[in-house]
Design a protein around this motif. Structure first.
Motif, mmCIF file in Angstrom:
data_model
loop_
_atom_site.group_PDB
_atom_site.id
_atom_site.type_symbol
_atom_site.label_atom_id
_atom_site.label_comp_id
_atom_site.label_asym_id
_atom_site.label_seq_id
_atom_site.Cartn_x
_atom_site.Cartn_y
_atom_site.Cartn_z
ATOM 1 N N MET A 48 0.777 -1.047 0.103
ATOM 2 C CA MET A 48 -0.146 -0.226 -0.153
ATOM 3 C C MET A 48 0.848 1.198 -0.086
ATOM 4 O O MET A 48 1.325 1.594 1.014
ATOM 5 C CB MET A 48 -0.949 0.087 1.201
ATOM 6 C CG MET A 48 -1.738 -1.391 1.539
ATOM 7 S SD MET A 48 -2.799 -1.917 0.162
ATOM 8 C CE MET A 48 -4.057 -0.269 -0.050
ATOM 9 N N VAL A 60 -7.327 -0.258 1.733
ATOM 10 C CA VAL A 60 -7.125 -1.221 2.651
ATOM 11 C C VAL A 60 -8.004 -2.082 3.081
ATOM 12 O O VAL A 60 -8.044 -3.359 3.048
ATOM 13 C CB VAL A 60 -6.357 -0.504 3.869
ATOM 14 C CG1 VAL A 60 -6.344 -1.462 5.088
ATOM 15 C CG2 VAL A 60 -5.002 0.155 3.580
ATOM 16 N N THR A 70 -2.459 -6.515 3.549
ATOM 17 C CA THR A 70 -1.756 -5.198 3.091
ATOM 18 C C THR A 70 -0.582 -5.160 3.884
ATOM 19 O O THR A 70 -0.312 -5.789 4.656
ATOM 20 C CB THR A 70 -2.804 -4.307 3.905
ATOM 21 O OG1 THR A 70 -3.000 -4.536 5.293
ATOM 22 C CG2 THR A 70 -4.034 -4.281 3.041
ATOM 23 N N ILE A 72 2.138 -2.270 4.962
ATOM 24 C CA ILE A 72 2.272 -0.926 5.064
ATOM 25 C C ILE A 72 3.276 -0.421 5.774
ATOM 26 O O ILE A 72 3.788 -0.939 6.970
ATOM 27 C CB ILE A 72 0.967 -0.467 5.904
ATOM 28 C CG1 ILE A 72 -0.561 -0.816 5.250
ATOM 29 C CG2 ILE A 72 0.832 1.013 6.219
ATOM 30 C CD1 ILE A 72 -1.698 -0.648 6.238
#
Length: 214
Positions: A48, A60, A70, A72
């Motif tokens: 992401m 998300v 995800t 991150i």
């Protein structure tokens, strides 16, 4: 903001963009449908690279709904740290604005990952735009299970190289519930997420939230 009194909204303080929970729900399901249509498989990791925004929140939640994981990492890690995080997570997909997708391609963070661009058109070999996916009418993917992987969140890197921490869906739900219990959150409360990752909790808590321009 020109919204009706009582609307439940998520607001981006940097751009002034706002969305109702109904519209966010529609966008999340559309993007999840589109991801499934493109072939996202349960457990596949998605980097992401979207800055804090309504697009990030929608993307998300959509990846989670589609069964993806995800990945991150904070942009504060810098290019080298961010690249190390994305490369080390072995992602199969990228979602980000054109410049982030271009960097990931040029610097070979994820050379074989399929890219979805947040922008008006497909660029840098992206297979779709986030807006394209939001309009999908394909069937929704199967719901992930409570013990399925949901996210890899990287630490700040303040005490050494940033480390990826894996979360399951049940852990994310437990964290949201812990916030409700600890702070006695009710529908009358509001969330100003000065720490950007906490913007993701607003919809889960069911309260209007703001991502401030910080």
């Amino acid at each position: 903001l020109d919204v009706a009194e009582g609307d439940r909204v998520l607001v981006d303080g940097a751009t002034g963009e706002a969305t109702s929970f109904h519209e966010l729900h529609r966008r999340v399901h559309g993007i999840a449908r589109g991801l499934g249509e493109l072939g996202l498989q349960p457990g596949e990791r998605v980097a992401m690279l979207v800055p804090p925004s309504i697009d990030l929140v929608a993307a998300v939640y959509a990846v989670w709904r589609a069964g993806g994981v995800t990945v991150i990492a904070d942009r504060g890690l810098g290019l080298r740290g961010l690249g190390r995080a994305v490369r080390g997570a072995h992602v199969s997909w990228l979602i980000g604005p054109p410049q982030a997708v271009a960097a990931a391609r040029t610097l070979r963070w994820a050379p074989r990952a399929r890219a979805i661009v947040v922008g008006p058109k497909q660029r840098f070999g992206a297979v779709a735009t986030l807006a394209d996916l939001a309009r999908s009418t394909a069937p929704l993917p199967a719901l992930p299970g409570a013990d399925d992987a949901a996210a890899v969140l990287f630490t700040s890197g303040a005490t050494g190289p940033a480390k990826g921490v894996r979360y399951r869906h049940c852990q994310l739900v437990a964290q949201a519930q812990a916030l409700v219990d600890t702070y006695a959150i009710t529908a009358d409360d509001r969330l100003v997420a000065a720490f950007a990752p906490f913007a993701l909790y607003g919809p889960a808590l069911g309260i209007p939230s703001t991502i401030p321009a910080v």
